[in-house]
Design a protein around this motif. Structure first.
Motif, mmCIF file in Angstrom:
data_model
loop_
_atom_site.group_PDB
_atom_site.id
_atom_site.type_symbol
_atom_site.label_atom_id
_atom_site.label_comp_id
_atom_site.label_asym_id
_atom_site.label_seq_id
_atom_site.Cartn_x
_atom_site.Cartn_y
_atom_site.Cartn_z
ATOM 1 N N PHE A 98 -30.581 92.041 7.048
ATOM 2 C CA PHE A 98 -30.118 92.094 5.663
ATOM 3 C C PHE A 98 -29.201 90.896 5.372
ATOM 4 O O PHE A 98 -29.341 90.221 4.351
ATOM 5 N N ILE A 99 -28.284 90.597 6.283
ATOM 6 C CA ILE A 99 -27.314 89.516 6.067
ATOM 7 C C ILE A 99 -28.013 88.154 6.042
ATOM 8 O O ILE A 99 -27.825 87.356 5.116
ATOM 9 N N VAL A 100 -28.822 87.866 7.044
ATOM 10 C CA VAL A 100 -29.423 86.518 7.099
ATOM 11 C C VAL A 100 -30.402 86.322 5.942
ATOM 12 O O VAL A 100 -30.494 85.227 5.381
ATOM 13 N N LYS A 101 -31.101 87.388 5.554
ATOM 14 C CA LYS A 101 -32.040 87.260 4.428
ATOM 15 C C LYS A 101 -31.285 87.066 3.113
ATOM 16 O O LYS A 101 -31.726 86.332 2.250
ATOM 17 N N ARG A 102 -30.147 87.732 2.984
ATOM 18 C CA ARG A 102 -29.347 87.547 1.770
ATOM 19 C C ARG A 102 -28.867 86.091 1.687
ATOM 20 O O ARG A 102 -28.936 85.455 0.635
ATOM 21 N N ALA B 64 -30.397 83.227 -1.357
ATOM 22 C CA ALA B 64 -29.649 82.467 -2.373
ATOM 23 C C ALA B 64 -30.160 81.026 -2.415
ATOM 24 O O ALA B 64 -30.292 80.421 -3.491
ATOM 25 N N VAL B 65 -30.462 80.482 -1.263
ATOM 26 C CA VAL B 65 -30.967 79.097 -1.176
ATOM 27 C C VAL B 65 -32.363 79.003 -1.779
ATOM 28 O O VAL B 65 -32.674 78.075 -2.547
ATOM 29 N N ILE B 66 -33.201 79.989 -1.491
ATOM 30 C CA ILE B 66 -34.567 79.989 -2.031
ATOM 31 C C ILE B 66 -34.513 80.135 -3.548
ATOM 32 O O ILE B 66 -35.212 79.426 -4.281
ATOM 33 N N HIS B 67 -33.675 81.044 -4.011
ATOM 34 C CA HIS B 67 -33.584 81.336 -5.438
ATOM 35 C C HIS B 67 -33.247 80.069 -6.236
ATOM 36 O O HIS B 67 -33.852 79.791 -7.263
ATOM 37 N N LEU B 68 -32.284 79.287 -5.747
ATOM 38 C CA LEU B 68 -31.847 78.108 -6.514
ATOM 39 C C LEU B 68 -32.767 76.897 -6.300
ATOM 40 O O LEU B 68 -32.857 76.042 -7.174
ATOM 41 N N ASN B 69 -33.426 76.837 -5.179
ATOM 42 C CA ASN B 69 -34.155 75.598 -4.847
ATOM 43 C C ASN B 69 -35.674 75.730 -4.888
ATOM 44 O O ASN B 69 -36.375 74.718 -4.798
ATOM 45 N N ALA C 288 -38.395 85.195 13.387
ATOM 46 C CA ALA C 288 -39.668 85.646 12.811
ATOM 47 C C ALA C 288 -39.428 86.274 11.441
ATOM 48 O O ALA C 288 -40.220 86.065 10.508
ATOM 49 N N ALA C 289 -38.328 87.009 11.304
ATOM 50 C CA ALA C 289 -38.019 87.620 10.005
ATOM 51 C C ALA C 289 -37.726 86.545 8.957
ATOM 52 O O ALA C 289 -38.163 86.639 7.800
ATOM 53 N N LEU C 290 -37.005 85.502 9.375
ATOM 54 C CA LEU C 290 -36.698 84.405 8.437
ATOM 55 C C LEU C 290 -37.983 83.667 8.052
ATOM 56 O O LEU C 290 -38.180 83.298 6.897
ATOM 57 N N ARG C 291 -38.852 83.465 9.042
ATOM 58 C CA ARG C 291 -40.114 82.768 8.735
ATOM 59 C C ARG C 291 -40.948 83.597 7.759
ATOM 60 O O ARG C 291 -41.552 83.053 6.836
ATOM 61 N N ALA C 292 -40.960 84.914 7.948
ATOM 62 C CA ALA C 292 -41.720 85.782 7.033
ATOM 63 C C ALA C 292 -41.123 85.705 5.620
ATOM 64 O O ALA C 292 -41.854 85.659 4.623
ATOM 65 N N GLN C 293 -39.795 85.660 5.558
ATOM 66 C CA GLN C 293 -39.146 85.559 4.246
ATOM 67 C C GLN C 293 -39.537 84.249 3.554
ATOM 68 O O GLN C 293 -39.846 84.227 2.361
ATOM 69 N N LEU C 294 -39.531 83.166 4.317
ATOM 70 C CA LEU C 294 -39.918 81.874 3.748
ATOM 71 C C LEU C 294 -41.388 81.904 3.311
ATOM 72 O O LEU C 294 -41.749 81.416 2.233
ATOM 73 N N GLY C 295 -42.224 82.513 4.153
ATOM 74 C CA GLY C 295 -43.658 82.574 3.872
ATOM 75 C C GLY C 295 -43.957 83.336 2.594
ATOM 76 O O GLY C 295 -44.890 83.005 1.863
ATOM 77 N N ALA C 296 -43.150 84.359 2.327
ATOM 78 C CA ALA C 296 -43.372 85.159 1.119
ATOM 79 C C ALA C 296 -42.898 84.424 -0.125
ATOM 80 O O ALA C 296 -43.313 84.727 -1.243
ATOM 81 N N ALA C 297 -42.018 83.427 0.066
ATOM 82 C CA ALA C 297 -41.392 82.768 -1.092
ATOM 83 C C ALA C 297 -42.008 81.424 -1.443
ATOM 84 O O ALA C 297 -42.024 81.023 -2.613
ATOM 85 N N ASP D 154 -44.562 77.129 6.933
ATOM 86 C CA ASP D 154 -44.756 76.867 8.366
ATOM 87 C C ASP D 154 -44.182 75.519 8.785
ATOM 88 O O ASP D 154 -44.013 75.254 9.959
ATOM 89 N N ARG D 155 -43.843 74.659 7.819
ATOM 90 C CA ARG D 155 -43.285 73.364 8.205
ATOM 91 C C ARG D 155 -41.756 73.396 8.337
ATOM 92 O O ARG D 155 -41.134 72.440 8.808
ATOM 93 N N VAL D 156 -41.134 74.496 7.910
ATOM 94 C CA VAL D 156 -39.666 74.596 7.987
ATOM 95 C C VAL D 156 -39.258 74.868 9.435
ATOM 96 O O VAL D 156 -39.716 75.839 10.049
ATOM 97 N N ARG D 157 -38.382 74.025 9.961
ATOM 98 C CA ARG D 157 -37.921 74.245 11.330
ATOM 99 C C ARG D 157 -36.735 75.206 11.320
ATOM 100 O O ARG D 157 -35.802 75.034 10.544
#
Ligand code: PEP
Length: 262
Positions: free
Chosen positions: A150-154, A158-163, A196-205, A210-213
């Protein structure tokens, strides 16, 4: 396949003399590995602001030093103007800065940086062509309360939302706060699960997630790096203490360049 990235975070350490010795040792080590035809990975050192010029001048003097990039430890959320003490993304670019750490837990804690501040800093860095390394991570209390995801996704949302889609140009560093500078490292499988959870979050957004390190940070050292870096979603390391000791930093670089199966 994402090329691994190892980033040294010098924090508020160093002096002209100590930095020179560290830079020479790291450049010599990377240069020797390259000359021997050993596999490579991307490397950066994030120096305190006053020493960015020293790192840039060192790069200019030493061909082998071009084997690592220059990073900063923060960037202003503002473009320019009356923000005493801030350093803008454009200023960092003037000194050849390629990466900027953003939202490190030490800044979130001591400078009260919020998720919104971090998202704004990411925007400024990207606009200047600097890759922000966005740090996310939970405290021990949050982990024990089962709130890690919950914390890391929150923090990342915020970064995904603005950028928006530009987020494909960032790097992320998962740094459990309880592991930073404590000698306590996340188990490789624990870290992998969060990555893996962060990658899934990025993938959904965004497309091209897959290029994000996604780097791991938190007491990574010469002894534990190989196992962490062998995890499928751990694309490198953000290294504090061990980045100040050239032999240790070089061992982590070697482990990243040639990750062994866990
Ligand atoms: C850091 O400063 O980002 C860090 C991970 O520090 P350490 O490696 O010392 O835990």
């Amino acid at each position: 396949m994402r090329r691994k990235l190892v980033v040294g975070n010098w924090k508020m350490n160093g002096s002209l003399q100590d930095n020179e010795a560290l830079l020479v040792a790291v450049a010599d080590g990377i240069g020797a590995a390259a000359a021997a035809g050993k596999p490579a990975c991307d490397v950066a050192v994030c120096a305190p602001f006053p020493y960015l010029a020293q790192v840039r001048d060192f790069q200019a003097r030493r061909a082998a030093a071009a084997l690592f990039d220059i990073g900063a430890q923060d960037v202003s959320q503002h473009e320019n103007g009356a923000f005493t003490g801030d350093v803008s993304a454009a200023m960092l670019r003037d000194f050849g800065v390629r990466y900027a750490i953003v939202g490190h837990s030490e800044r979130r804690q001591h400078q009260a940086e919020s998720d919104v501040n971090v998202a704004l800093k990411v925007k400024r860095a990207l606009a200047a062509g600097i890759t922000p390394i966005v740090c996310v991570g939970e405290s021990l209390r949050e982990r024990e309360a089962g709130m890690t995801e919950f914390i890391v996704k929150r923090q990342l949302s915020a970064v995904i939302h603005l950028n928006g889609p530009c987020v494909s140009e960032i790097a992320v560093a998962y740094e459990p706060v309880w592991a930073i500078g404590t000698g306590q490292t996340a188990m490789p499988q624990q870290a992998q699960a969060v990555h893996a959870a962060l990658r899934a979050q990025l993938g959904a957004a965004i497309d091209r997630a897959d290029r994000v390190r996604i780097l791991y940070g938190g007491s990574m050292n010469a002894a534990n790096a190989a196992e962490l870096l062998a995890q499928p979603d751990i694309d490198g390391g953000l290294i504090g203490g061990a980045a100040l000791k050239a032999p240790d930093f070089l061992k982590i670089i070697a482990a990243a360049a040639c990750p062994k199966a866990a």
